[in-house]
Write a protein that holds these residues in place. Structure first.
Motif, PDB file in Angstrom:
ATOM      1  N   GLY A   9       0.816  -1.209   0.000  1.00 52.19           N
ATOM      2  CA  GLY A   9       0.000   0.000   0.000  1.00 52.19           C
ATOM      3  C   GLY A   9       0.850   1.259   0.000  1.00 52.19           C
ATOM      4  N   LEU A  10       1.955   1.268   0.757  1.00 49.19           N
ATOM      5  CA  LEU A  10       2.861   2.420   0.765  1.00 49.19           C
ATOM      6  C   LEU A  10       3.455   2.654  -0.620  1.00 49.19           C
ATOM      7  CD1 LEU A  10       4.473   4.595   2.318  1.00 49.19           C
ATOM      8  CD2 LEU A  10       6.178   2.812   2.819  1.00 49.19           C
ATOM      9  N   PHE A  11       3.843   1.590  -1.281  1.00 47.29           N
ATOM     10  CA  PHE A  11       4.400   1.716  -2.629  1.00 47.29           C
ATOM     11  C   PHE A  11       3.365   2.272  -3.601  1.00 47.29           C
ATOM     12  CE2 PHE A  11       5.287  -0.595  -6.724  1.00 47.29           C
ATOM     13  CZ  PHE A  11       6.270   0.286  -7.154  1.00 47.29           C
ATOM     14  N   LEU A  12       2.118   1.798  -3.516  1.00 49.12           N
ATOM     15  CA  LEU A  12       1.082   2.272  -4.428  1.00 49.12           C
ATOM     16  C   LEU A  12       0.716   3.726  -4.147  1.00 49.12           C
ATOM     17  CD1 LEU A  12      -1.277  -0.847  -4.555  1.00 49.12           C
ATOM     18  CD2 LEU A  12       0.397  -0.120  -6.252  1.00 49.12           C
ATOM     19  N   VAL A  13       0.612   4.086  -2.864  1.00 48.45           N
ATOM     20  CA  VAL A  13       0.268   5.468  -2.531  1.00 48.45           C
ATOM     21  C   VAL A  13       1.382   6.416  -2.957  1.00 48.45           C
ATOM     22  CG1 VAL A  13      -0.249   7.051  -0.626  1.00 48.45           C
ATOM     23  CG2 VAL A  13      -1.260   4.779  -0.650  1.00 48.45           C
ATOM     24  N   SER A  14       2.635   5.963  -2.884  1.00 44.64           N
ATOM     25  CA  SER A  14       3.745   6.822  -3.298  1.00 44.64           C
ATOM     26  C   SER A  14       3.675   7.143  -4.788  1.00 44.64           C
ATOM     27  CB  SER A  14       5.077   6.148  -2.973  1.00 44.64           C
ATOM     28  OG  SER A  14       5.274   4.985  -3.765  1.00 44.64           O
ATOM     29  N   LEU A  15       3.023   6.282  -5.568  1.00 46.61           N
ATOM     30  CA  LEU A  15       2.865   6.550  -6.994  1.00 46.61           C
ATOM     31  C   LEU A  15       1.835   7.632  -7.264  1.00 46.61           C
ATOM     32  CD1 LEU A  15       2.914   2.893  -8.379  1.00 46.61           C
ATOM     33  CD2 LEU A  15       4.786   4.534  -8.336  1.00 46.61           C
ATOM     34  N   GLY A  16       1.241   8.184  -6.206  1.00 47.69           N
ATOM     35  CA  GLY A  16       0.268   9.258  -6.380  1.00 47.69           C
ATOM     36  C   GLY A  16       0.851  10.498  -7.023  1.00 47.69           C
ATOM     37  N   CYS A  17       2.185  10.627  -7.027  1.00 49.18           N
ATOM     38  CA  CYS A  17       2.791  11.778  -7.692  1.00 49.18           C
ATOM     39  C   CYS A  17       2.501  11.775  -9.188  1.00 49.18           C
ATOM     40  CB  CYS A  17       4.293  11.793  -7.448  1.00 49.18           C
ATOM     41  SG  CYS A  17       5.164  10.320  -8.042  1.00 49.18           S
ATOM     42  N   LEU A  18       2.206  10.600  -9.748  1.00 50.23           N
ATOM     43  CA  LEU A  18       1.896  10.515 -11.170  1.00 50.23           C
ATOM     44  C   LEU A  18       0.455  10.870 -11.475  1.00 50.23           C
ATOM     45  CD1 LEU A  18       3.772   7.191 -11.985  1.00 50.23           C
ATOM     46  CD2 LEU A  18       4.570   9.526 -12.346  1.00 50.23           C
ATOM     47  N   VAL A  19      -0.373  11.054 -10.436  1.00 48.23           N
ATOM     48  CA  VAL A  19      -1.777  11.398 -10.632  1.00 48.23           C
ATOM     49  C   VAL A  19      -1.959  12.909 -10.607  1.00 48.23           C
ATOM     50  CG1 VAL A  19      -4.124  10.866  -9.811  1.00 48.23           C
ATOM     51  CG2 VAL A  19      -2.303   9.227  -9.476  1.00 48.23           C
ATOM     52  N   ASN A  20      -0.881  13.645 -10.590  1.00 46.66           N
ATOM     53  CA  ASN A  20      -0.949  15.104 -10.551  1.00 46.66           C
ATOM     54  C   ASN A  20       0.018  15.710 -11.566  1.00 46.66           C
ATOM     55  OD1 ASN A  20      -1.935  17.522  -9.623  1.00 46.66           O
ATOM     56  ND2 ASN A  20      -0.503  17.679  -7.925  1.00 46.66           N
ATOM     57  N   ILE A  21       0.137  15.051 -12.735  1.00 51.65           N
ATOM     58  CA  ILE A  21       1.090  15.517 -13.744  1.00 51.65           C
ATOM     59  C   ILE A  21       0.513  16.661 -14.558  1.00 51.65           C
ATOM     60  CG2 ILE A  21       2.340  14.845 -15.822  1.00 51.65           C
ATOM     61  CD1 ILE A  21       2.726  12.122 -14.669  1.00 51.65           C
ATOM     62  N   SER A  22      -0.696  16.476 -15.066  1.00 50.75           N
ATOM     63  CA  SER A  22      -1.299  17.475 -15.946  1.00 50.75           C
ATOM     64  C   SER A  22      -2.443  18.191 -15.227  1.00 50.75           C
ATOM     65  CB  SER A  22      -1.802  16.799 -17.226  1.00 50.75           C
ATOM     66  OG  SER A  22      -2.904  15.955 -16.936  1.00 50.75           O
ATOM     67  N   PHE A  23      -3.087  19.107 -15.940  1.00 56.33           N
ATOM     68  CA  PHE A  23      -4.225  19.841 -15.392  1.00 56.33           C
ATOM     69  C   PHE A  23      -5.552  19.148 -15.712  1.00 56.33           C
ATOM     70  CE2 PHE A  23      -0.887  23.007 -15.979  1.00 56.33           C
ATOM     71  CZ  PHE A  23      -0.862  23.597 -14.722  1.00 56.33           C
ATOM     72  N   TRP A  24      -5.512  18.009 -16.392  1.00 53.04           N
ATOM     73  CA  TRP A  24      -6.725  17.289 -16.774  1.00 53.04           C
ATOM     74  C   TRP A  24      -6.863  16.072 -15.866  1.00 53.04           C
ATOM     75  CZ3 TRP A  24      -7.625  14.216 -21.935  1.00 53.04           C
ATOM     76  CH2 TRP A  24      -8.995  13.928 -22.048  1.00 53.04           C
ATOM     77  N   PRO A  25      -7.874  16.039 -14.996  1.00 50.44           N
ATOM     78  CA  PRO A  25      -7.999  14.920 -14.036  1.00 50.44           C
ATOM     79  C   PRO A  25      -8.121  13.561 -14.706  1.00 50.44           C
ATOM     80  CG  PRO A  25      -9.397  16.762 -13.388  1.00 50.44           C
ATOM     81  CD  PRO A  25      -8.890  17.081 -14.759  1.00 50.44           C
ATOM     82  N   LEU A  26      -8.817  13.509 -15.855  1.00 48.75           N
ATOM     83  CA  LEU A  26      -8.978  12.208 -16.512  1.00 48.75           C
ATOM     84  C   LEU A  26      -7.642  11.689 -17.039  1.00 48.75           C
ATOM     85  CD1 LEU A  26     -10.921  10.010 -17.391  1.00 48.75           C
ATOM     86  CD2 LEU A  26     -11.327  11.286 -19.505  1.00 48.75           C
ATOM     87  N   ALA A  27      -6.817  12.583 -17.591  1.00 47.98           N
ATOM     88  CA  ALA A  27      -5.489  12.168 -18.053  1.00 47.98           C
ATOM     89  C   ALA A  27      -4.634  11.719 -16.880  1.00 47.98           C
ATOM     90  CB  ALA A  27      -4.819  13.318 -18.803  1.00 47.98           C
ATOM     91  N   ASN A  28      -4.740  12.411 -15.754  1.00 50.74           N
ATOM     92  CA  ASN A  28      -3.996  11.998 -14.567  1.00 50.74           C
ATOM     93  C   ASN A  28      -4.420  10.614 -14.092  1.00 50.74           C
ATOM     94  OD1 ASN A  28      -2.585  14.412 -14.490  1.00 50.74           O
ATOM     95  ND2 ASN A  28      -4.080  15.415 -13.169  1.00 50.74           N
ATOM     96  N   LEU A  29      -5.720  10.336 -14.196  1.00 56.69           N
ATOM     97  CA  LEU A  29      -6.212   9.012 -13.807  1.00 56.69           C
ATOM     98  C   LEU A  29      -5.635   7.935 -14.711  1.00 56.69           C
ATOM     99  CD1 LEU A  29      -8.097   7.464 -11.883  1.00 56.69           C
ATOM    100  CD2 LEU A  29      -9.922   7.811 -13.550  1.00 56.69           C
TER     101      LEU A  29
END
Length: 298
Positions: A211-231
């Motif tokens: 879970g820690l490893f997966l949550v740390s990948l959250g930095c990739l969910v905030n790359i662009s300004f488009w939430p769907l692309a981040n998803l």
């Protein structure tokens, strides 16, 4: 505080929803598999069918919750602690439920015996020309002749393994769109079950590190300004994490890593330590990038 409560509700609904949907999909797939096997196979236990739904819910709920936390601007430290606690608690509860469901041992449907006539021709695999099997007796366990494309006829006696001689009857040429994901989730489910059988503490160590490893990948969910692309970026990262989990839990890989660790690290803790170290390194990198951006803006 209000956004944190919504984050907890979002994780809860996504975990339960994915668990139910993945369980229903696995159940339908198991029914379809028993329908196309000849001779018919007994339906597997319900707990074994629903087991791959647990890692699917674990991964997907964390992905959706991280995306929600990013859109609501919840502090990263708060969401990290909350998601770790939620993922660990729900994984433990789901594993306990599957274990109790297996102990209940509900009656499984039995299929009637199949009687056939000599000379029945079955298509083993589609193609041009297809591979076929010709039965020589009056039952599915009788001897048969295999006709393989480009090869001579092969006689298979009745003494051959009954399990290996089951034939998958294709109604049409089927192509699985995501065979790798299904296999990875099934392998992850076996690993979850092995750690759960080892005890609550070992299970908490493995699920918490993953879970820690997966949550740390959250930095990739905030790359662009488009939430769907981040998803979508997050989904790709989680797909890679699932493949990495299966690779590290493979027998040869695990033995190789254990030999490198030697007597310094117990063999059972090699993979959790790898997940934990990777998660901490990614979190440190994300923090340094955040500080660097703050200074640049000033």
């Amino acid at each position: 505080m209000k956004n944190l409560a919504k984050l907890i509700l979002s994780f809860t609904f996504s975990f339960v929803g994915v668990l139910v949907l993945a369980g229903l999909a696995a159940l339908l797939r198991a029914w379809a598999d028993t329908a196309v096997l000849f001779p018919p196979a007994d339906f597997p236990s319900l707990a074994a069918v629903l087991a791959p739904a647990l890692p699917a819910a674990f991964y997907c709920s964390l992905l959706f919750a991280i995306s929600y936390s990013s859109r609501r601007r919840i502090p990263y430290a708060v969401s990290l602690i909350a998601l770790l606690a939620l993922s660990l608690g729900f994984a433990m509860a789901a594993s306990t439920g599957l274990s109790r469901l297996e102990k209940l041992s509900p009656p499984r449907p039995k299929f009637p015996a199949v009687s056939v006539q000599p000379g029945l021709v079955l298509t083993v695999t589609p193609g041009d020309p297809p591979a076929r099997a010709v039965l020589t007796g009056t039952g599915p366990e009788s001897a048969r002749i295999l006709s393989l494309p480009g090869q001579a006829l092969f006689f298979e006696p009745a003494s051959a393994s009954y399990t290996a001689r089951r034939i998958r009857l294709p109604f049409r040429e089927e192509r699985n769109a995501a065979p790798g994901i299904s296999a990875d989730f099934a392998g992850s489910a076996r690993v979850f079950r092995a750690w759960f059988d080892a005890g609550p503490a070992p299970f908490a160590v493995y699920a918490g590190s993953l879970g820690l490893f997966l949550v740390s990948l959250g930095c990739l969910v905030n790359i662009s300004f488009w939430p769907l692309a981040n998803l979508f970026f997050g989904a790709l990262a989680f797909r890679g994490a699932l493949a990495l989990e299966r690779f590290l839990n493979a027998g040869e890989t695990h033995r190789l890593l254990s030999s490198f660790a030697g007597n310094l690290i117990p063999e059972s803790l090699v993979n959790p330590i790898i997940f934990g170290v990777l998660g901490i390194l990614i979190l440190l990198y994300s923090g340094l990038v955040y500080l660097a951006r703050g200074r640049r803006s000033e």
